[in-house]
Scaffold this active site. Sequence first.
Site, short mmCIF file in Angstrom:
data_model
loop_
_atom_site.label_atom_id
_atom_site.label_comp_id
_atom_site.label_asym_id
_atom_site.label_seq_id
_atom_site.Cartn_x
_atom_site.Cartn_y
_atom_site.Cartn_z
N SER A 33 -2.81 5.21 -7.20
CA SER A 33 -4.21 4.80 -7.29
C SER A 33 -5.00 5.06 -6.01
O SER A 33 -6.22 5.26 -6.06
CB SER A 33 -4.30 3.31 -7.65
OG SER A 33 -3.61 2.51 -6.71
N ASP A 89 -6.89 -6.22 -0.79
CA ASP A 89 -5.57 -6.67 -1.24
C ASP A 89 -4.42 -6.14 -0.40
O ASP A 89 -3.27 -6.20 -0.82
CB ASP A 89 -5.35 -6.26 -2.70
CG ASP A 89 -5.41 -4.75 -2.93
OD1 ASP A 89 -5.51 -4.00 -1.92
OD2 ASP A 89 -5.35 -4.31 -4.08
N HIS A 136 -5.12 -1.32 -1.37
CA HIS A 136 -6.15 -0.37 -1.78
C HIS A 136 -7.29 -0.34 -0.76
O HIS A 136 -7.96 -1.36 -0.57
CB HIS A 136 -6.70 -0.75 -3.15
CG HIS A 136 -5.69 -0.65 -4.25
ND1 HIS A 136 -4.96 -1.73 -4.68
CD2 HIS A 136 -5.28 0.42 -4.97
CE1 HIS A 136 -4.13 -1.34 -5.64
NE2 HIS A 136 -4.31 -0.04 -5.84
#
Length: 220
Positions: A15, A193, A196
């Site tokens: 991601s 977090d 990310h």
Amino acid sequence: MLLEKNSTIVFAGDSVTDCGRTYEAEPAGWGSFGDGYVSLINAALVALYPEYRIKVINKGVNGDDILKLAARWQKDVVAFQPDYVSILIGVNDVWRHFDDAAFQHRADLVDEQLYQTTYQKLIDQTKAQAKQIFIMSPFMFDLNLQDPMRALVQRYAAIARELATKNDLIYIDIQAAVDHFLQSTSSYIVTADRVHPNLKGHMLVANKWLNAIDYDWRRC
């Protein structure tokens, strides 16, 4: 600059690489770059090295660990016949040991040995074709080496570094850039977090990558 003119580079990963790219977009076309470090790198290459005509392809996929990346490697990386490949993978391999997957007693968690052997297979499938492979360290926005997740990320990053050295590849130590930033500034500036990056965090990643290819920021 290390990259040659009219070359193609595929960025593969999870991601952090994906970062909201449009999967249906034409590779290297509008919407295909996402909103993270790949987009920043592409913008930097176009803006200061326009005559190089570098084709940047983003093949990050949300949630990928190295096994999922390996399952799509031929279709999403090798099939493009890239001149260069950049790989950022490992944080999900670690994260799954600490999130709900750990409580589900899943049998598909990636241990260090599986991470190493699978990563080597990806390198073996690519090295003969590509002019260079860039191995980016998995990273976390956390300076506490006693934190269990950060400590495990450190071990997976060490494996990535060892593979780069063994295979004569370029290792890009993103964790070092992150740690330098965190010496003076809180992680909440660049991430929500610890994993990310926001845009400022992605700039850290992009800058480290561009420096690794001897990108000249003063070219204009």
